[in-house]
Design an enzyme around this catalytic site. Structure first.
Site, PDB file in Angstrom:
ATOM      1  CG  HIS A 195     -26.626   4.366 -15.268  1.00 25.50           C
ATOM      2  ND1 HIS A 195     -25.857   5.207 -16.054  1.00 25.50           N
ATOM      3  CD2 HIS A 195     -26.662   4.934 -14.032  1.00 25.50           C
ATOM      4  CE1 HIS A 195     -25.452   6.224 -15.333  1.00 25.50           C
ATOM      5  NE2 HIS A 195     -25.918   6.091 -14.102  1.00 25.50           N
ATOM      6  CG  PHE A 214     -21.323   4.577 -11.036  1.00 23.34           C
ATOM      7  CD1 PHE A 214     -21.328   3.781 -12.178  1.00 23.34           C
ATOM      8  CD2 PHE A 214     -22.514   4.777 -10.361  1.00 23.34           C
ATOM      9  CE1 PHE A 214     -22.499   3.189 -12.616  1.00 23.34           C
ATOM     10  CE2 PHE A 214     -23.691   4.192 -10.797  1.00 23.34           C
ATOM     11  CZ  PHE A 214     -23.689   3.389 -11.929  1.00 23.34           C
ATOM     12  CB  SER A 215     -23.769   7.707 -12.147  1.00 19.53           C
ATOM     13  OG  SER A 215     -24.995   8.289 -12.507  1.00 19.53           O
ATOM     14  CD  GLU A 216     -25.214  13.960  -9.087  1.00 17.38           C
ATOM     15  OE1 GLU A 216     -26.360  13.978  -9.586  1.00 17.38           O
ATOM     16  OE2 GLU A 216     -25.007  14.195  -7.882  1.00 17.38           O
TER      17      GLU A 216
END
Length: 226
Positions: free
Chosen positions: A212, A121-123
């Site tokens: 997000h 997820f994300s980074e």
């Protein structure tokens, strides 16, 4: 499963892990970030610290990306153009070598490995993709049979600073991938840039219609296949 900014990753991932665990289709092993940092947008209100990330402290934050994304998204012609505009402004200047080393070591030492797939997820998606691209560059066998990228930010170079972009690099992720983003996600174009770095014959794209986040409610948008 790779998550940054929170240490209680199992709670953040609950919408995914709950559904899959109902039929005993999957078991999950969590890898947290290695660098303590400030919480990202909306995280402190939902999760207790400490807050961790995979990339160094001077790497771009989600808040920086979100601020610029709002002004750049209508001015750029492609996800890669968007990434280059971020790079010009110093918001895509990270490198991923240490994070890739950390992730590869953590995976290698785990007694339940090797793993079938990876979910980030994300980074976490960024570092997972960076590691997969680095192994491809070195001619190594893929670590995983598939990858799932939630709300990904850009994958970063492992030999220099800056993003890896499909129209600048021949490297590709050649295992099946699922890319899940949201219509209101400031990092949506970053997710699309990663999608373009994957084998288009086995990459699927899904829009959950939100921001997000990994949504808890019903998914509302359509799934797209190339």
């Amino acid at each position: 499963m790779l998550y940054c900014k929170v240490t209680n990753a199992s709670r953040l991932a609950a919408p995914v892990t709950y559904e899959l665990s109902q039929s005993d289709r999957a078991e999950f092993f969590y890898i947290h970030g290695r660098v303590e940092c400030a919480p990202s947008i909306g995280i402190a209100e939902q999760y207790d610290g400490p807050y961790l990330r995979f990339l160094d402290r001077d790497a771009p934050s989600m808040a920086q990306v979100a601020t610029l994304a709002r002004s750049l998204s209508k001015l750029t012609s492609s996800p890669e153009h968007f990434a280059r505009e971020l790079r010009k402004r110093g918001v895509a200047s990270a490198e991923s070598a240490e994070a890739c080393d950390y992730l590869e070591e953590e995976i290698g030492r785990h007694p339940d490995g090797p793993f079938d797939g990876i979910l980030g997820f994300s980074e976490g998606s960024s570092v997972a993709a960076s590691l997969m691209l680095r192994r491809a560059a070195r001619g190594k066998v893929p670590l995983f049979q598939f990858a799932i990228f939630f709300c990904a930010i850009l994958p970063f170079r492992f030999d220099d600073k800056g993003p890896i972009l499909a129209d600048e690099s021949p490297l590709r992720i050649n295992v099946p991938t699922l890319h899940i983003t949201g219509a209101r996600d400031p990092a949506r174009l970053s997710s699309m840039a990663l999608y373009h770095l994957c084998d288009q014959n086995s990459a699927a794209l899904y829009d959950h219609g939100k921001g997000h986040t990994i949504p808890w409610g019903p998914l509302t948008e359509n799934i797209y296949f190339p």
